[in-house]
Design a protein around this motif. Structure first.
Motif, PDB file in Angstrom:
ATOM      1  N   SER A 138     -15.685  -1.342 -32.810  1.00  0.00           N
ATOM      2  CA  SER A 138     -14.335  -1.233 -33.361  1.00  0.00           C
ATOM      3  C   SER A 138     -13.271  -1.207 -32.278  1.00  0.00           C
ATOM      4  O   SER A 138     -12.117  -1.556 -32.532  1.00  0.00           O
ATOM      5  N   ASN A 139     -13.642  -0.767 -31.082  1.00  0.00           N
ATOM      6  CA  ASN A 139     -12.665  -0.659 -29.988  1.00  0.00           C
ATOM      7  C   ASN A 139     -12.404  -1.980 -29.298  1.00  0.00           C
ATOM      8  O   ASN A 139     -11.482  -2.099 -28.484  1.00  0.00           O
ATOM      9  N   LEU A 140     -13.206  -3.011 -29.611  1.00  0.00           N
ATOM     10  CA  LEU A 140     -13.138  -4.281 -28.885  1.00  0.00           C
ATOM     11  C   LEU A 140     -12.340  -5.337 -29.633  1.00  0.00           C
ATOM     12  O   LEU A 140     -12.500  -5.508 -30.851  1.00  0.00           O
ATOM     13  N   ALA A 141     -11.506  -6.071 -28.910  1.00  0.00           N
ATOM     14  CA  ALA A 141     -10.922  -7.287 -29.470  1.00  0.00           C
ATOM     15  C   ALA A 141     -12.058  -8.267 -29.759  1.00  0.00           C
ATOM     16  O   ALA A 141     -13.081  -8.288 -29.063  1.00  0.00           O
ATOM     17  N   THR A 142     -11.903  -9.082 -30.782  1.00  0.00           N
ATOM     18  CA  THR A 142     -12.970 -10.000 -31.186  1.00  0.00           C
ATOM     19  C   THR A 142     -13.442 -10.864 -30.026  1.00  0.00           C
ATOM     20  O   THR A 142     -14.647 -11.052 -29.828  1.00  0.00           O
ATOM     21  N   ALA A 143     -12.523 -11.378 -29.231  1.00  0.00           N
ATOM     22  CA  ALA A 143     -12.893 -12.271 -28.132  1.00  0.00           C
ATOM     23  C   ALA A 143     -13.750 -11.577 -27.084  1.00  0.00           C
ATOM     24  O   ALA A 143     -14.551 -12.223 -26.400  1.00  0.00           O
ATOM     25  N   PHE A 144     -13.599 -10.258 -26.948  1.00  0.00           N
ATOM     26  CA  PHE A 144     -14.342  -9.536 -25.920  1.00  0.00           C
ATOM     27  C   PHE A 144     -15.826  -9.425 -26.244  1.00  0.00           C
ATOM     28  O   PHE A 144     -16.652  -9.241 -25.341  1.00  0.00           O
ATOM     29  N   ILE A 145     -16.182  -9.490 -27.518  1.00  0.00           N
ATOM     30  CA  ILE A 145     -17.546  -9.171 -27.947  1.00  0.00           C
ATOM     31  C   ILE A 145     -18.569 -10.070 -27.276  1.00  0.00           C
ATOM     32  O   ILE A 145     -19.580  -9.603 -26.743  1.00  0.00           O
ATOM     33  N   GLY A 146     -18.308 -11.364 -27.262  1.00  0.00           N
ATOM     34  CA  GLY A 146     -19.234 -12.283 -26.635  1.00  0.00           C
ATOM     35  C   GLY A 146     -18.959 -12.512 -25.158  1.00  0.00           C
ATOM     36  O   GLY A 146     -19.888 -12.555 -24.350  1.00  0.00           O
ATOM     37  N   GLU A 147     -17.694 -12.611 -24.793  1.00  0.00           N
ATOM     38  CA  GLU A 147     -17.361 -12.992 -23.413  1.00  0.00           C
ATOM     39  C   GLU A 147     -17.685 -11.895 -22.406  1.00  0.00           C
ATOM     40  O   GLU A 147     -17.821 -12.171 -21.210  1.00  0.00           O
ATOM     41  N   SER A 148     -17.816 -10.641 -22.878  1.00  0.00           N
ATOM     42  CA  SER A 148     -18.070  -9.538 -21.951  1.00  0.00           C
ATOM     43  C   SER A 148     -19.525  -9.071 -21.964  1.00  0.00           C
ATOM     44  O   SER A 148     -19.861  -8.059 -21.350  1.00  0.00           O
ATOM     45  N   ALA A 149     -20.386  -9.799 -22.639  1.00  0.00           N
ATOM     46  CA  ALA A 149     -21.819  -9.496 -22.585  1.00  0.00           C
ATOM     47  C   ALA A 149     -22.410 -10.076 -21.302  1.00  0.00           C
ATOM     48  O   ALA A 149     -21.896 -11.050 -20.751  1.00  0.00           O
ATOM     49  N   ASP A 150     -23.489  -9.468 -20.821  1.00  0.00           N
ATOM     50  CA  ASP A 150     -24.267  -9.991 -19.691  1.00  0.00           C
ATOM     51  C   ASP A 150     -23.488 -10.032 -18.379  1.00  0.00           C
ATOM     52  O   ASP A 150     -23.746 -10.892 -17.525  1.00  0.00           O
ATOM     53  N   LEU A 151     -22.543  -9.131 -18.220  1.00  0.00           N
ATOM     54  CA  LEU A 151     -21.818  -9.039 -16.956  1.00  0.00           C
ATOM     55  C   LEU A 151     -22.639  -8.237 -15.943  1.00  0.00           C
ATOM     56  O   LEU A 151     -23.564  -7.515 -16.295  1.00  0.00           O
ATOM     57  N   THR A 152     -22.296  -8.378 -14.676  1.00  0.00           N
ATOM     58  CA  THR A 152     -22.951  -7.608 -13.613  1.00  0.00           C
ATOM     59  C   THR A 152     -21.880  -6.915 -12.774  1.00  0.00           C
ATOM     60  O   THR A 152     -21.096  -7.597 -12.114  1.00  0.00           O
ATOM     61  N   PRO A 153     -21.831  -5.574 -12.795  1.00  0.00           N
ATOM     62  CA  PRO A 153     -22.624  -4.668 -13.629  1.00  0.00           C
ATOM     63  C   PRO A 153     -22.212  -4.784 -15.093  1.00  0.00           C
ATOM     64  O   PRO A 153     -21.116  -5.262 -15.393  1.00  0.00           O
ATOM     65  N   PRO A 154     -23.084  -4.334 -16.000  1.00  0.00           N
ATOM     66  CA  PRO A 154     -22.779  -4.528 -17.417  1.00  0.00           C
ATOM     67  C   PRO A 154     -21.571  -3.731 -17.880  1.00  0.00           C
ATOM     68  O   PRO A 154     -21.270  -2.655 -17.353  1.00  0.00           O
ATOM     69  N   ALA A 155     -20.882  -4.277 -18.870  1.00  0.00           N
ATOM     70  CA  ALA A 155     -19.795  -3.547 -19.515  1.00  0.00           C
ATOM     71  C   ALA A 155     -20.401  -2.524 -20.472  1.00  0.00           C
ATOM     72  O   ALA A 155     -21.423  -2.761 -21.110  1.00  0.00           O
ATOM     73  N   VAL A 156     -19.755  -1.371 -20.559  1.00  0.00           N
ATOM     74  CA  VAL A 156     -20.230  -0.280 -21.403  1.00  0.00           C
ATOM     75  C   VAL A 156     -19.760  -0.488 -22.838  1.00  0.00           C
ATOM     76  O   VAL A 156     -18.595  -0.818 -23.087  1.00  0.00           O
ATOM     77  N   LEU A 157     -20.680  -0.288 -23.776  1.00  0.00           N
ATOM     78  CA  LEU A 157     -20.357  -0.313 -25.206  1.00  0.00           C
ATOM     79  C   LEU A 157     -20.448   1.111 -25.738  1.00  0.00           C
ATOM     80  O   LEU A 157     -21.544   1.624 -25.989  1.00  0.00           O
ATOM     81  N   PRO A 158     -19.309   1.798 -25.886  1.00  0.00           N
ATOM     82  CA  PRO A 158     -19.368   3.153 -26.439  1.00  0.00           C
ATOM     83  C   PRO A 158     -19.762   3.108 -27.911  1.00  0.00           C
ATOM     84  O   PRO A 158     -19.318   2.222 -28.652  1.00  0.00           O
ATOM     85  N   PHE A 159     -20.609   4.045 -28.321  1.00  0.00           N
ATOM     86  CA  PHE A 159     -20.979   4.107 -29.731  1.00  0.00           C
ATOM     87  C   PHE A 159     -21.137   5.551 -30.158  1.00  0.00           C
ATOM     88  O   PHE A 159     -21.314   6.449 -29.333  1.00  0.00           O
ATOM     89  N   ALA A 160     -21.051   5.770 -31.462  1.00  0.00           N
ATOM     90  CA  ALA A 160     -21.241   7.091 -32.045  1.00  0.00           C
ATOM     91  C   ALA A 160     -22.377   7.012 -33.049  1.00  0.00           C
ATOM     92  O   ALA A 160     -22.675   5.945 -33.592  1.00  0.00           O
ATOM     93  N   ALA A 161     -23.003   8.136 -33.298  1.00  0.00           N
ATOM     94  CA  ALA A 161     -24.091   8.193 -34.262  1.00  0.00           C
ATOM     95  C   ALA A 161     -24.107   9.562 -34.919  1.00  0.00           C
ATOM     96  O   ALA A 161     -23.623  10.536 -34.348  1.00  0.00           O
TER      97      ALA A 161
END
Length: 233
Positions: A138-161
């Motif tokens: 929910s915190n990500l702009a739509t364009a960021f979802i794919g373009e920011s995967a597989d970066l080095t170092p990886p981008a953090v995906l905060p999540f709640a549970a």
């Protein structure tokens, strides 16, 4: 951990489905307008990496046999309708809520403030007993979802549970996307994962909303420890 259902493949939902399929996870799509689901499926298939992308004819068919159900509809009335129709079919599954409290009107997109405090907390009031809940994307702009995967170092995906058990069940799904999942709390912190929350406003190595592991730890501390068991609804 090799397949999931995604309900509501609009722009954001299609981007999430594409993220999973491009990392080898099979995706079952459902939209109440079949044509829209078929269009989304073509987009996802174009990026799929050995993954099967199918369109389900009904909500029940979409979630059958799936542990993870990504709810990517607009919030409020659409969520009410989907969760009410699925009912006990959600028992034992994880529902991943990716919504923001936004209304799409003729005048444009209008932010709302849920009485529960956040869209994630609103969804929690709708879920039947024995349904696990998580919140991410929910915190990500739509364009960021794919373009920011597989970066080095990886981008953090905060999540709640809603519990440690749910967090550990969903973590392997999130890990396979090329992001680094980072547990930030229970569903009560959903507001911080939505538009305007601190995980949406923060800037890091990879731009707005995207920190690396060192930045995440420095700014927000280590991952949160939650109680083991999902609270009964």
């Amino acid at each position: 951990m090799t397949s999931l259902a995604l309900i509501g493949p609009g722009r954001h939902g299609t981007a999430i489905a594409t993220l999973f399929a491009s990392h080898g996870a099979d995706v079952v799509l459902y939209h109440h307008r079949l044509q829209k689901a078929e269009i989304a499926a073509r987009t996802v298939r174009a990026r799929a990496n050995g993954a099967e992308v199918t369109v389900a004819p009904s909500l029940a068919d979409a979630v059958a046999g799936q542990e993870l159900v990504v709810l990517a509809t607009l919030w409020d009335s659409a969520q009410r309708a989907v969760i009410a129709e699925l009912g006990e079919l959600l028992a034992g599954k994880i529902l991943l809520d990716v919504s923001n409290p936004l209304d799409v009107t003729a005048a444009g997109i209008v932010p709302r403030t849920p009485v529960e405090g956040s869209a994630g907390q609103f969804v929690a009031t709708l879920l039947p007993a024995n349904t696990a809940q998580a919140k991410a994307f929910s915190n990500l702009a739509t364009a960021f979802i794919g373009e920011s995967a597989d970066l080095t170092p990886p981008a953090v995906l905060p999540f709640a549970a809603d519990s440690a058990e749910t967090a550990e069940r969903i973590r392997p799904y999130l890990e396979r996307t090329g992001w680094l999942p980072w547990l930030v709390g229970d569903i009560s912190v959903s507001r911080e994962l939505e538009i305007g929350g601190r995980y949406n406003r923060v800037h890091g190595r990879w731009g707005r909303s995207r920190l690396d592991e060192t930045e995440m730890h420095t700014r927000f501390g280590p991952q949160v420890l939650l109680p083991e068991t999902t609270s009964t609804r």
